[in-house]
Motif scaffolding. Structure first.
Motif, mmCIF file in Angstrom:
data_model
loop_
_atom_site.group_PDB
_atom_site.id
_atom_site.type_symbol
_atom_site.label_atom_id
_atom_site.label_comp_id
_atom_site.label_asym_id
_atom_site.label_seq_id
_atom_site.Cartn_x
_atom_site.Cartn_y
_atom_site.Cartn_z
ATOM 1 N N HIS A 9 21.085 -50.442 -5.178
ATOM 2 C CA HIS A 9 20.936 -49.926 -6.537
ATOM 3 C C HIS A 9 20.570 -48.450 -6.603
ATOM 4 N N ILE A 10 20.044 -47.889 -5.497
ATOM 5 C CA ILE A 10 19.392 -46.585 -5.625
ATOM 6 C C ILE A 10 19.199 -45.947 -4.256
ATOM 7 N N SER A 11 19.140 -44.612 -4.238
ATOM 8 C CA SER A 11 18.700 -43.874 -3.050
ATOM 9 C C SER A 11 17.655 -42.873 -3.531
ATOM 10 N N ILE A 12 16.414 -43.108 -3.155
ATOM 11 C CA ILE A 12 15.284 -42.372 -3.730
ATOM 12 C C ILE A 12 14.394 -41.814 -2.614
ATOM 13 N N PRO A 13 13.929 -40.580 -2.753
ATOM 14 C CA PRO A 13 12.987 -40.063 -1.760
ATOM 15 C C PRO A 13 11.756 -40.951 -1.647
ATOM 16 N N ARG A 14 11.280 -41.130 -0.441
ATOM 17 C CA ARG A 14 10.129 -42.005 -0.189
ATOM 18 C C ARG A 14 8.850 -41.429 -0.798
ATOM 19 N N LEU A 15 8.777 -40.108 -0.879
ATOM 20 C CA LEU A 15 7.605 -39.444 -1.451
ATOM 21 C C LEU A 15 8.052 -38.538 -2.585
ATOM 22 N N GLY A 16 7.419 -38.675 -3.735
ATOM 23 C CA GLY A 16 7.733 -37.821 -4.878
ATOM 24 C C GLY A 16 6.463 -37.244 -5.478
ATOM 25 N N LEU A 17 6.644 -36.414 -6.493
ATOM 26 C CA LEU A 17 5.517 -35.807 -7.190
ATOM 27 C C LEU A 17 5.252 -36.546 -8.489
ATOM 28 N N GLY A 18 4.065 -37.147 -8.590
ATOM 29 C CA GLY A 18 3.624 -37.709 -9.854
ATOM 30 C C GLY A 18 3.112 -36.588 -10.739
ATOM 31 N N THR A 19 3.411 -36.651 -12.044
ATOM 32 C CA THR A 19 3.061 -35.517 -12.910
ATOM 33 C C THR A 19 2.129 -35.895 -14.055
ATOM 34 N N TRP A 20 1.561 -37.095 -14.035
ATOM 35 C CA TRP A 20 0.641 -37.482 -15.106
ATOM 36 C C TRP A 20 -0.504 -36.476 -15.173
ATOM 37 N N LYS A 21 -0.780 -35.980 -16.367
ATOM 38 C CA LYS A 21 -1.831 -34.990 -16.628
ATOM 39 C C LYS A 21 -1.485 -33.581 -16.124
ATOM 40 N N LEU A 22 -0.274 -33.365 -15.643
ATOM 41 C CA LEU A 22 0.166 -32.007 -15.286
ATOM 42 C C LEU A 22 0.955 -31.467 -16.472
ATOM 43 N N SER A 23 0.355 -30.569 -17.222
ATOM 44 C CA SER A 23 1.017 -30.085 -18.430
ATOM 45 C C SER A 23 0.824 -28.580 -18.584
ATOM 46 N N GLY A 24 1.508 -28.024 -19.573
ATOM 47 C CA GLY A 24 1.385 -26.596 -19.835
ATOM 48 C C GLY A 24 1.913 -25.755 -18.680
ATOM 49 N N ALA A 25 1.475 -24.507 -18.653
ATOM 50 C CA ALA A 25 1.927 -23.583 -17.614
ATOM 51 C C ALA A 25 1.543 -24.081 -16.224
ATOM 52 N N GLU A 26 0.362 -24.696 -16.110
ATOM 53 C CA GLU A 26 -0.069 -25.221 -14.808
ATOM 54 C C GLU A 26 0.858 -26.336 -14.355
ATOM 55 N N GLY A 27 1.265 -27.181 -15.289
ATOM 56 C CA GLY A 27 2.164 -28.264 -14.934
ATOM 57 C C GLY A 27 3.497 -27.754 -14.437
ATOM 58 N N GLN A 28 4.064 -26.780 -15.145
ATOM 59 C CA GLN A 28 5.336 -26.209 -14.698
ATOM 60 C C GLN A 28 5.185 -25.564 -13.327
ATOM 61 N N ALA A 29 4.094 -24.831 -13.120
ATOM 62 C CA ALA A 29 3.870 -24.175 -11.826
ATOM 63 C C ALA A 29 3.744 -25.199 -10.707
ATOM 64 N N SER A 30 3.113 -26.336 -11.000
ATOM 65 C CA SER A 30 2.969 -27.380 -9.983
ATOM 66 C C SER A 30 4.327 -27.940 -9.580
ATOM 67 N N VAL A 31 5.205 -28.144 -10.563
ATOM 68 C CA VAL A 31 6.541 -28.650 -10.277
ATOM 69 C C VAL A 31 7.320 -27.631 -9.445
ATOM 70 N N GLU A 32 7.254 -26.361 -9.830
ATOM 71 C CA GLU A 32 7.950 -25.320 -9.068
ATOM 72 C C GLU A 32 7.437 -25.260 -7.634
ATOM 73 N N SER A 33 6.117 -25.356 -7.469
ATOM 74 C CA SER A 33 5.517 -25.308 -6.137
ATOM 75 C C SER A 33 6.005 -26.468 -5.280
ATOM 76 N N ALA A 34 5.978 -27.682 -5.857
ATOM 77 C CA ALA A 34 6.383 -28.861 -5.092
ATOM 78 C C ALA A 34 7.839 -28.762 -4.647
ATOM 79 N N LEU A 35 8.710 -28.331 -5.540
ATOM 80 C CA LEU A 35 10.127 -28.221 -5.188
ATOM 81 C C LEU A 35 10.344 -27.149 -4.125
ATOM 82 N N ALA A 36 9.587 -26.068 -4.194
ATOM 83 C CA ALA A 36 9.702 -25.010 -3.186
ATOM 84 C C ALA A 36 9.261 -25.510 -1.813
ATOM 85 N N LEU A 37 8.294 -26.431 -1.791
ATOM 86 C CA LEU A 37 7.800 -26.978 -0.524
ATOM 87 C C LEU A 37 8.743 -28.015 0.085
#
Length: 275
Positions: A9-37
């Motif tokens: 049914h699916i092919s999914i990375p074993r480890l992902g980034l949970g984003t609950w409570k990550l919001s605003g500019a800090e939330g966006q920066a966290s997503v950018e950081s994780a993808l860069a890593l």
């Protein structure tokens, strides 16, 4: 051990980034950081009220959309007739994407019309708005009922960590090719403070958080989505993928022996977990 879980049914990375409570500019920066890593899976939900920030972080990363696995969820109050599609379209708009890789029923509502809900979810897949559908916070009995609707279920996302057993669910998900995605995989920080996990970590030259994550990631059909705002924590969590292959039988036995009855996410609208 592969960094991805692949089922019919699916092919999914074993480890992902949970984003609950990550919001605003800090939330966006966290997503950018994780993808860069090197993270390639992002988990959000309409209820998190951060889909716009997650989408902005994904866009700012410059990565092709197809390289990143994006999950969102429909809230349990939006499962009525004609509501699921509207909720999905709103999530897509906020995320700035044409499709979701995975769309989940966030929580089952009381007296849920399960057959209709699952078929409404399936219609989204048939129409190309989502690549796969699934559920979250479904106990074993309800998951079996969802399977009986005949709709292919790609994942069940639940609280799972070294202090909470999900063996009853795993006995269902594994034969069915359903990924069990662990949220709160560190028990909302409590496992980091656990003395027995810390002792194993000291032996391995790792952190308690990495050991707790590695215990999950080594399991067949289990993915994990720890929330991590800071780049250092994101990097440490990624390292748990390599650590998972290094846990010894003694390490695993000690982690298996921890009490497995500690649930930390249990809102008033939660289902009967024993059902």
């Amino acid at each position: 051990m592969s960094d991805r879980i692949t089922t019919p049914h699916i092919s999914i990375p074993r480890l992902g980034l949970g984003t609950w409570k990550l919001s605003g500019a800090e939330g966006q920066a966290s997503v950018e950081s994780a993808l860069a890593l090197g993270y390639r899976a992002l988990d959000t939900a309409e209820r998190y009220e951060n889909e716009a920030e997650v989408g902005a972080g994904l866009k700012a990363s410059g990565l092709p959309r197809g390289d990143v696995f994006v999950t969102s969820k429909v809230w349990w109050e939006h499962l009525g007739p004609d509501q699921i599609r509207a909720a999905c379209e709103a999530s897509l708009s906020r995320l700035g994407t044409d499709y979701l890789d995975l769309y989940l029923v966030h929580w089952p509502r009381p007296n849920i019309d399960l057959a209709r809900v699952m078929h409404d979810m399936a219609r989204l897949r048939e129409e190309g708005l989502v690549r796969a559908v699934g559920v979250a916070n479904f106990p074993p009995g309800l998951l079996k009922r969802a399977i009986e609707t005949g709709v292919p279920i790609a994942a069940n996302q639940v609280e799972y960590h070294a202090l909470l057993s999900q063996e009853r669910l795993l006995e269902i998900t594994r034969p069915q090719g359903i990924v069990l995605t662990a949220y709160s995989p560190l028990g909302q920080g409590r496992l980091i403070e656990n003395a027995r996990i810390a002792a194993i970590a000291a032996r391995l030259g790792a952190t308690a958080g990495q050991v707790a994550l590695a215990w999950l990631l080594r399991q067949d059909g289990v993915a994990a989505i720890p929330k991590a705002a800071r780049r250092e924590t994101q990097r440490a969590n990624l390292a748990a993928l390599d650590l998972a292959a290094k846990l010894t039988e003694t390490d695993i036995a000690e982690l298996d022996a921890l009490p497995k009855d500690q649930r930390f996410v249990n809102p008033g609208f939660a289902p009967d977990w024993s059902a």
